[in-house]
Write an enzyme that holds these catalytic residues in place. Structure first.
Site, PDB file in Angstrom:
ATOM      1  N   CYS A 126       7.148  -2.354   4.856  1.00 43.97           N
ATOM      2  CA  CYS A 126       5.948  -2.400   5.850  1.00 43.97           C
ATOM      3  C   CYS A 126       5.919  -3.825   6.742  1.00 43.97           C
ATOM      4  O   CYS A 126       5.853  -3.536   8.004  1.00 43.97           O
ATOM      5  CB  CYS A 126       4.810  -2.154   5.099  1.00 43.97           C
ATOM      6  SG  CYS A 126       4.809  -3.331   3.527  1.00 43.97           S
ATOM      7  N   HIS A 234      -1.375  -5.987   7.373  1.00 43.22           N
ATOM      8  CA  HIS A 234      -0.488  -6.964   6.972  1.00 43.22           C
ATOM      9  C   HIS A 234      -0.625  -7.744   8.282  1.00 43.22           C
ATOM     10  O   HIS A 234      -0.650  -7.202   9.549  1.00 43.22           O
ATOM     11  CB  HIS A 234       0.897  -6.833   6.906  1.00 43.22           C
ATOM     12  CG  HIS A 234       1.189  -6.207   5.523  1.00 43.22           C
ATOM     13  ND1 HIS A 234       0.232  -6.219   4.374  1.00 43.22           N
ATOM     14  CD2 HIS A 234       2.381  -5.672   4.891  1.00 43.22           C
ATOM     15  CE1 HIS A 234       0.773  -5.664   3.352  1.00 43.22           C
ATOM     16  NE2 HIS A 234       2.046  -5.411   3.879  1.00 43.22           N
TER      17      HIS A 234
END
Ligand code: NAP
Length: 329
Positions: A126, A234
């Protein structure tokens, strides 16, 4: 398409189902697959109830595509069994990413490499996906030499257990710990396990995967990955040195025009990317663009994306869409 979602009961699996439905992926039959613990459980997809099945039954059903997000060990053992049955597997774990016989794909960058012969396709980590999405147009224009990245990663990146740990800490109740320390009001410089070189596995994914995605070993990446008590996505502070010099206005224009990137870069209005904006969105948000005044040809930037969306489910389903559109399954 007959589609199997392996890990359907997990955090990524849940978002997979949401994204498949939103994008109206052409599904003739849907198989929802999880561990023996969940077999028989009911899950809803587009107002229809489905019963969770086990892996052996799913292989026997010979789906056209199997989307895996059930951990590395499950992928290592079961992806080859699906592939042997003629299924194309798109895997979200780290099991196959650095295998030289498997492609590591971010569709906007390298989907063109895919062929009918690719039966196990790896989805990058990711944190890597959002970083390379923002770096791709700049690498094309100015050629990267070195990237220094520090991450501020969401607990949703660890899975359901970690989200529960944070919720328990906020509610002040005892519960199972996903991390070795409390995560609320804390920052853990420890994402995934430590490797022999002192880096974490997450940091080494950020170092290794971009070279494979860009098919270019002439640049290097060094990373520090930190878990923080946020759940929407994130964030990454990225310092990138290029071979050629750049004009900041051109960098902004290039990023603004890149599909999948949203530029949020206006300090006058406090406009910059944040996980609360990126949450539940498919785009990668980029801002805080500024020249590094300590070194030539070097840019600082801030990149945020929902790790469960573009970092996992959306990227996987974009790969599946590419396979269908190009008749590769
Ligand atoms: N979270 C992220 O941001 C992210 C991003 C990219 C990639 N990934 C990767 O995606 C995978 C899943 O992550 P997650 O966050 O969704 O984890 P999670 O919430 O813990 O879910 C794990 C899923 O895997 C299933 N599973 C576990 N062991 C299994 C087994 N032996 N056989 C079949 N199914 C099994 C679980 O089924 P049960 O419910 O039956 O246990 C569940 O559906 C991991 O490989 C992770 O590295 C995660």
């Amino acid at each position: 398409m007959k589609v199997a979602v392996v890990g359907a009961t997990g955090m990524v699996g849940e978002v997979m189902l949401k994204v498949l439905a939103e994008r109206n992926f052409p599904i003739s039959e849907l198989l929802l697959v999880a561990s023996e613990r969940s077999v028989g459980k009911k899950l809803r997809y587009q107002d229809k109830e489905h019963t969770v099945i086990g892996l052996a039954d799913a292989v026997a059903a010979k789906p056209d595509i199997a989307i895996f997000s059930a951990g590395g060990e499950t992928s290592l053992e079961w992806a080859p069994k699906f592939a042997e049955a003629g299924t194309t597997v798109i895997d979200n774990s780290s099991a196959w990413r650095m295998d030289p016989t498997k492609k590591l794909v971010v569709p906007e960058i390298n989907a063109k490499e895919l062929t009918k012969a690719d039966k196990i396709i790896a989805n990058p980590n990711c944190s890597t996906i959002q970083m390379v999405m923002a770096l791709a147009p700049l690498h094309n224009a100015y050629k990267m030499k070195r990237v220094v990245v520090s991450t501020y990663q969401s607990v949703s990146g660890t899975g359901v257990k970690a989200v529960k740990q944070l919720e328990n800490e906020i509610a002040g109740v005892d519960g199972e710990m996903a991390y070795p320390y409390p995560i609320g009001r804390n920052a853990l410089p420890h994402c995934d396990v430590f490797e022999a070189n002192g880096y974490t596995k997450e940091e080494m994914k950020l170092a290794r995967e971009p070279q494979k995605i860009f098919n270019d070993k002439t640049f290097s990446v060094t990373a520090t990955a930190v878990r923080i008590p946020t759940s929407g996505g994130h964030s990454e502070a990225v310092n990138v040195e290029f071979e050629k010099d750049f004009d900041l206005a051109d960098v902004r224009k290039m990023l603004h025009e890149t599909p999948g990137i949203i530029l949020q870069d206006n300090t006058d209005t406090n406009t910059y990317p944040m996980p609360i904006y990126a949450h539940d969105k498919d785009d990668v948000f980029v801002g805080r663009l500024r020249r590094d005044e300590t070194q030539p040809n070097t840019l600082n930037m801030w990149i945020v994306a929902d790790n469960l969306r573009k970092g996992a489910a959306t990227n996987t389903i974009q790969i599946a869409e590419y396979l269908v559109e190009n008749k590769l399954v």
